[in-house]
Scaffold this motif. Structure first.
Motif, PDB file in Angstrom:
ATOM      1  N   GLY A 157      -0.959  -1.799  -1.951  1.00  0.00           N
ATOM      2  CA  GLY A 157      -0.905  -0.356  -2.198  1.00  0.00           C
ATOM      3  C   GLY A 157       0.432   0.211  -1.774  1.00  0.00           C
ATOM      4  O   GLY A 157       1.195  -0.417  -1.043  1.00  0.00           O
ATOM      5  N   LEU A 158       0.713   1.409  -2.226  1.00  0.00           N
ATOM      6  CA  LEU A 158       1.998   2.049  -1.959  1.00  0.00           C
ATOM      7  C   LEU A 158       2.014   2.671  -0.570  1.00  0.00           C
ATOM      8  O   LEU A 158       1.006   3.222  -0.124  1.00  0.00           O
ATOM      9  CB  LEU A 158       2.241   3.131  -3.015  1.00  0.00           C
ATOM     10  N   SER A 203      -1.841   7.974 -12.655  1.00  0.00           N
ATOM     11  CA  SER A 203      -1.931   8.137 -11.201  1.00  0.00           C
ATOM     12  C   SER A 203      -3.278   7.659 -10.682  1.00  0.00           C
ATOM     13  O   SER A 203      -3.363   6.977  -9.654  1.00  0.00           O
ATOM     14  CB  SER A 203      -1.712   9.606 -10.825  1.00  0.00           C
ATOM     15  N   TYR A 260      -3.767   3.730 -10.585  1.00  0.00           N
ATOM     16  CA  TYR A 260      -3.119   2.977  -9.515  1.00  0.00           C
ATOM     17  C   TYR A 260      -3.183   3.650  -8.144  1.00  0.00           C
ATOM     18  O   TYR A 260      -2.542   3.183  -7.200  1.00  0.00           O
ATOM     19  CB  TYR A 260      -1.665   2.699  -9.903  1.00  0.00           C
ATOM     20  N   SER A 261      -3.918   4.757  -8.039  1.00  0.00           N
ATOM     21  CA  SER A 261      -4.092   5.463  -6.760  1.00  0.00           C
ATOM     22  C   SER A 261      -2.751   5.843  -6.128  1.00  0.00           C
ATOM     23  O   SER A 261      -2.464   5.524  -4.967  1.00  0.00           O
ATOM     24  CB  SER A 261      -4.913   4.606  -5.785  1.00  0.00           C
ATOM     25  N   LEU A 262      -1.928   6.537  -6.909  1.00  0.00           N
ATOM     26  CA  LEU A 262      -0.626   6.996  -6.463  1.00  0.00           C
ATOM     27  C   LEU A 262      -0.209   8.166  -7.342  1.00  0.00           C
ATOM     28  O   LEU A 262      -0.995   8.651  -8.143  1.00  0.00           O
ATOM     29  CB  LEU A 262       0.415   5.861  -6.516  1.00  0.00           C
ATOM     30  N   ASN A 263       0.991   8.657  -7.175  1.00  0.00           N
ATOM     31  CA  ASN A 263       1.522   9.710  -8.035  1.00  0.00           C
ATOM     32  C   ASN A 263       2.460   9.096  -9.066  1.00  0.00           C
ATOM     33  O   ASN A 263       3.318   8.284  -8.715  1.00  0.00           O
ATOM     34  CB  ASN A 263       2.280  10.745  -7.212  1.00  0.00           C
ATOM     35  N   ASP A 323       4.335   8.259  -3.372  1.00  0.00           N
ATOM     36  CA  ASP A 323       3.153   8.726  -2.653  1.00  0.00           C
ATOM     37  C   ASP A 323       3.296  10.213  -2.310  1.00  0.00           C
ATOM     38  O   ASP A 323       4.268  10.868  -2.670  1.00  0.00           O
ATOM     39  CB  ASP A 323       2.896   7.853  -1.415  1.00  0.00           C
ATOM     40  N   ASP A 324       2.327  10.748  -1.595  1.00  0.00           N
ATOM     41  CA  ASP A 324       2.256  12.189  -1.344  1.00  0.00           C
ATOM     42  C   ASP A 324       3.374  12.712  -0.449  1.00  0.00           C
ATOM     43  O   ASP A 324       3.567  13.930  -0.354  1.00  0.00           O
ATOM     44  CB  ASP A 324       0.905  12.550  -0.722  1.00  0.00           C
ATOM     45  N   LEU A 368       2.860  -4.046  -5.990  1.00  0.00           N
ATOM     46  CA  LEU A 368       1.693  -3.362  -5.431  1.00  0.00           C
ATOM     47  C   LEU A 368       0.595  -4.342  -5.043  1.00  0.00           C
ATOM     48  O   LEU A 368      -0.134  -4.113  -4.069  1.00  0.00           O
ATOM     49  CB  LEU A 368       1.160  -2.331  -6.422  1.00  0.00           C
ATOM     50  N   PHE A 377       6.667   5.749  -9.583  1.00  0.00           N
ATOM     51  CA  PHE A 377       5.472   5.722  -8.750  1.00  0.00           C
ATOM     52  C   PHE A 377       5.876   6.109  -7.325  1.00  0.00           C
ATOM     53  O   PHE A 377       6.816   5.523  -6.760  1.00  0.00           O
ATOM     54  CB  PHE A 377       4.845   4.325  -8.715  1.00  0.00           C
TER      55      PHE A 377
END
Length: 394
Positions: A235-236, A99, A102-105, A260-261, A230, A258
């Motif tokens: 970005g996502l 996570s 790649y700056s995501l969940n 996001d929040d 991506l 993958f």
């Protein structure tokens, strides 16, 4: 019946070609692995030109050692219980590291296919789209693991199939429906990509939700190997999810989701099919992923990407094709018919190179070909020899 799948038809049409392929020694090959894509069968060495290990990480010493170290530390190969009940701290470490990379969940799955079976029914039911069951539009060329889920999705909502990359059809669906989900590959397994930038415009205009299968795109491009989708998106966003393979270009094991929040992790874990009732990636696989994450976070990944790009350009220079210049490692070389595809593969194998003859249902009817996968760890002399061999069978 057969509104969304026809396995009987696929089997009846495809089986004779599989039989011919196996009889020709081009499937079911039992071989020894010699490293860097080199294999051996019956004492004869050959180069596997259909390896998904686009960056050559499948035999990377750091990744192999990561697997061994994880096994030694954990002392168990499997937990033998669903991850929603009990899990190893190693699983949390892998998912938090992935996570962060790649700056995501990220949620790991036993395969990219299991990720598809976890996510698609939830999307169809509206669980991931504010409890509004959407119209589901599957790209006709979407991978089999995605299309296989159509009947299950159709039990929750309306399912349509669009022509490949037909964004006019998709926009019309968006105009007529409050919520639409589009299901596609980022990089298609027989070559080509989704129209990512144009899909982003539809997301902005209509709130279109896109699920990409990025099995073949991860690692080969982008910062830290973020992948084709991506990198293109930057970005996502809240209207995009990816399912990815951590086995192919990534060089690890299994797959991942993958997101996001805006999407609840708990919804995926509790109701995402195999995420709740199936086994996790085994300990050796988790150790491999962790080691690969470290490679992806270093400068090594950009070096490998550059080598892959050079080999793709070299191949395009020597064997022109419809995909020339797309920068992707997959090439489908058209053949006259199925017999030609199989005999061409046999001749290439005789010259020391394995390729896959493709026919329906892997590709549309009457479009047989040879699938070639390029890798960062192909030596130039071997690549030139291979290209010469390919030209000889055209």
């Amino acid at each position: 019946m057969n509104s969304y799948s026809n396995i009987r038809k696929i089997s009846a049409i495809g089986d004779p070609f599989w039989e011919r392929t196996q009889a020709a020694g081009m499937s079911g090959v039992v071989a020894k692995y010699r490293g860097d894509g080199l294999m051996e069968v019956a004492g004869k060495a050959f180069i596997n030109m259909c390896s998904y290990s686009y960056l050559g990480l499948d035999s990377n010493p750091k990744i192999l050692e990561g697997s061994i170290a994880a096994l030694r530390e954990a002392g168990t190969l499997n937990s033998s219980i669903s991850r929603v009940r009990i899990k190893l701290s190693l699983l949390d470490e892998v998912e938090s590291s992935l996570s962060e990379l790649y700056s995501l969940n990220a949620l790991t799955t036993s395969s990219c296919a299991s990720a598809a079976s976890a996510v698609l029914p939830l999307l169809a039911a509206g669980v991931l789209t504010e409890n509004t069951p959407p119209l589901m539009v599957f790209d006709r060329s979407a991978h089999f693991c995605l299309s296989l889920m159509k009947p299950i999705c159709a039990d929750e909502t309306q399912v349509l199939t669009s022509a490949h990359n037909d964004l006019e059809f998709l926009e019309d669906c968006c105009r007529k429906n409050a919520r639409v989900v589009y299901v596609a590959d980022g990089v298609y397994s027989t070559g080509g990509v989704a129209r990512i930038k144009e899909l982003m415009m539809l997301q902005e205009k209509y709130g279109l939700f896109v699920l990409y299968d990025e099995a073949h795109g991860l690692s080969i491009k982008g910062k830290n190997g973020c992948g084709v989708v991506l990198e293109e998106m930057g970005g996502l966003n809240a209207n995009t999810m990816l399912i990815v393979s951590l086995n192919k270009g990534f060089g690890g094991s299994g797959g991942a989701i993958f997101f996001d929040d805006s999407i609840k992790r708990s919804s995926l874990l509790r109701f995402g099919g195999p995420l709740s009732w199936s086994q996790r990636i085994n300990t050796a696989g988790l150790g491999a992923i962790l080691a690969s994450i470290q490679i992806h976070a270093s400068n090594e990944i950009s070096v490998l990407q550059a080598r892959l790009a050079d080999n793709i350009s070299r191949f395009d220079e020597l064997v022109p094709s419809a995909a020339e210049g797309d920068g992707l490692p997959i090439r489908l070389i058209p053949m006259l018919d199925e017999v030609h595809a199989i005999s061409a593969a046999q001749e290439l194998m005789r010259q020391g190179f394995y390729t896959s003859p493709l026919f329906y249902p892997v590709v549309p009817k009457n479009t047989p070909g040879l699938r070639i996968m390029l890798r960062a760890n192909l030596q130039d002399a071997d690549l030139v020899k291979f290209c010469t061999a390919v030209r000889s069978v055209l």
